[in-house]
Design an enzyme around this catalytic site. Structure first.
Site, mmCIF file in Angstrom:
data_model
loop_
_atom_site.group_PDB
_atom_site.id
_atom_site.type_symbol
_atom_site.label_atom_id
_atom_site.label_comp_id
_atom_site.label_asym_id
_atom_site.label_seq_id
_atom_site.Cartn_x
_atom_site.Cartn_y
_atom_site.Cartn_z
ATOM 1 N N ASP A 171 -9.858 -4.539 8.366
ATOM 2 C CA ASP A 171 -8.901 -5.517 8.912
ATOM 3 C C ASP A 171 -9.474 -6.168 10.165
ATOM 4 O OD1 ASP A 171 -5.878 -4.405 7.682
ATOM 5 O OD2 ASP A 171 -7.610 -3.082 7.695
ATOM 6 N N ARG A 221 0.821 -1.205 0.000
ATOM 7 C CA ARG A 221 0.000 0.000 0.000
ATOM 8 C C ARG A 221 0.861 1.263 0.000
ATOM 9 N NH1 ARG A 221 -2.886 -3.611 3.459
ATOM 10 N NH2 ARG A 221 -4.947 -4.075 2.633
ATOM 11 N N ARG A 237 -12.056 -8.695 9.291
ATOM 12 C CA ARG A 237 -11.408 -9.935 8.864
ATOM 13 C C ARG A 237 -10.883 -10.707 10.065
ATOM 14 N NH1 ARG A 237 -8.432 -6.384 4.262
ATOM 15 N NH2 ARG A 237 -9.820 -6.840 2.500
ATOM 16 N N HIS A 254 -2.832 0.481 8.364
ATOM 17 C CA HIS A 254 -3.614 -0.415 7.508
ATOM 18 C C HIS A 254 -2.629 -0.993 6.505
ATOM 19 C CE1 HIS A 254 -6.607 -2.128 4.954
ATOM 20 N NE2 HIS A 254 -6.376 -1.283 3.957
#
Length: 347
Positions: free
Chosen positions: A180, A120, A183, A207
Site C-alpha cells: 500500500d 479482505r 502504491r 491492510h
C-alpha cells in the site's frame, strides 16, 4: 519431488568423475550458513514471490509447498528449467511439509483467492481452517524460522499465525501495508513528477479499507511536504489528499477487476521484505506486527501495520514517527476494526 531427473546412474557420483578432489581440503566451516526460504502456496502470488526471490540471489534453497501436487510439480520444473539464467539455487517442492525443514523464513501465501468486490475481511473464515493445518507443520520442521504472512485478511491471519505458532512476536510478521505504501509513494511521485524512491511516505493500520495515510510525515527529497507548503503559503485541498489515499485503497480492487488477481506488485513487495530480513538490512517497512503498546493502541492483542525496522531477527523495533492527533485516532479506529473481526475467532 525435489528433482526432475529420472536417470538411474547406479549410484555413480558424477562429481567424482568430472572433478578431481583437492588434497588436504578442510570441510566447510560451520559458519557458512545454508540459507533457505519456503513459500507455502504456489498460486499467482506465491509464484510471483518465488520468482522474484530467485532473481535476487538471496537463498541457497527455495522450497515450495502446495496441496495441488500436479501444479506444484509443474511450477517447480518451470523454475528449475530457468537455472541457466538465474543465480544457483536449489529448488525443491512437495505436498509434505518435511521439505520446509530448516527454513530461515517461511512465507505463507496459501488461501482462498479474493473475489472481485470482496473485502479482505470477508475472506477470513475461508482461510482460518487452512492456517490451522499449515502453521503447526511449519513450526514443527522449522522451529527457529520467521513467519511472513501474506494471505488476506493479512492482519487477522498474522494474529492467527502468532497464536498458533507460539513464536515470540518479533518472529511473526504480516506483509501488511508495505505494498500500500509503495502504491502511495507512486501516486505522490506521479503527482509531483519525481522518482518514487525519493518519496518517503507510509500507509499504516489495516491492510484494507480502514488504512491510515500519514500525511504529516511525507517528505520528498528530504523536504517535509505539508509543512513546506504551509511555510510557502501554498494552498492545498484536503480533498486532494483524501483522493490519493482513496486511490491507494481502491487500487488492488481495480487490478482484481481488470485481470482477476494481483501478483507482480505483491511479489516484489514480499521479496523486498525477505531481502531485508535474510540480509539483515535493518530497513524500515510498514508491516503488520503486534501493535499493542504503540501509539496509544491498548485495546487488545491486535496486529496492524506500523513502520518497523526489519533484520535477521525479524522485527527489531518500531520507529517513533510523529503522528498528529487525528492520525492517532484514525489508527486506533483501524485497530478497533480489526479487533471486532478478530474477537469472533475464539482463538
Amino acid at each position: 519431488m525435489s528433482s526432475s531427473s529420472s536417470l538411474n546412474l547406479d549410484g555413480l557420483d558424477l562429481n567424482q568423475v568430472f572433478f578431481k578432489s583437492i588434497s588436504n581440503a578442510h570441510p566447510p566451516s560451520q559458519t557458512n550458513h545454508h540459507t533457505k526460504i519456503s513459500v507455502i502456496g504456489v498460486g499467482n502470488v506465491g509464484m510471483a514471490i518465488a520468482q522474484t526471490i530467485l532473481t535476487q540471489d538471496l537463498v541457497d534453497e527455495l522450497a515450495l509447498v502446495d496441496a495441488n501436487s500436479g501444479k506444484l510439480r509443474g511450477e517447480m520444473l518451470d523454475l528449475q528449467h530457468a537455472a541457466a539464467f538465474l543465480p544457483r539455487t536449489k529448488i525443491v517442492a512437495s505436498v509434505d511439509y518435511t521439505v520446509t525443514a530448516g527454513s530461515d523464513l517461511c512465507i505463507v501465501t496459501a488461501g482462498a483467492r479474493q473475489n472481485p468486490g470482496e473485502s479482505r475481511l470477508n475472506l477470513l473464515q475461508r482461510n482460518l481452517a487452512m492456517y490451522k493445518s499449515i502453521v503447526p507443520e511449519l513450526v514443527k520442521y522449522s522451529p527457529e524460522c520467521i513467519l511472513l504472512i501474506v494471505s488476506n485478511p493479512v492482519d487477522v491471519l498474522t494474529y492467527v499465525a502468532w497464536k498458533l505458532s507460539g513464536f515470540p512476536v518479533n518472529r511473526v510478521i504480516g506483509s501488511g501495508t508495505n505494498l500500500d505504501s509503495s502504491r502511495f509513494r507512486f501516486l505522490i511521485a506521479d503527482h509531483l513528477d519525481v522518482n518514487a524512491q525519493d518519496v518517503q511516505a507510509y500507509i499504516v493500520g489495516e491492510h484494507g479499507d480502514s488504512s491510515v495515510a500519514l500525511w504529516s510525515s511525507i517528505s520528498v527529497g528530504g523536504i517535509p511536504v505539508l509543512s513546506f507548503l504551509e511555510k510557502q503559503q501554498i494552498a492545498f485541498e484536503k480533498d486532494t489528499l483524501e483522493k490519493i489515499h482513496k486511490q491507494v485503497v481502491q487500487s488492488a480492487y481495480e487490478v482484481i477487476n481488470l485481470k482477476g488477481y494481483t501478483s507482480w506488485a505483491i511479489g516484489y513487495s514480499v521479496a523486498n521484505l525477505a531481502f531485508s530480513i535474510i540480509r539483515d538490512q535493518r530497513r524500515i517497512h510498514p508491516v503488520s506486527i503486534l501493535a499493542k503498546g504503540f501509539y496509544g493502541i491498548d485495546g487488545g492483542d491486535v496486529f496492524l501495520s506500523l513502520p518497523a525496522q526489519l533484520g535477521r531477527n525479524g522485527v527489531l523495533g518500531v520507529t517513533n514517527v510523529h503522528l498528529t492527533d487525528e492520525e492517532i485516532q484514525q489508527l486506533k479506529n483501524s485497530a478497533e476494526t480489526i479487533l471486532e473481526v478478530q474477537n469472533q475467532l475464539g482463538i
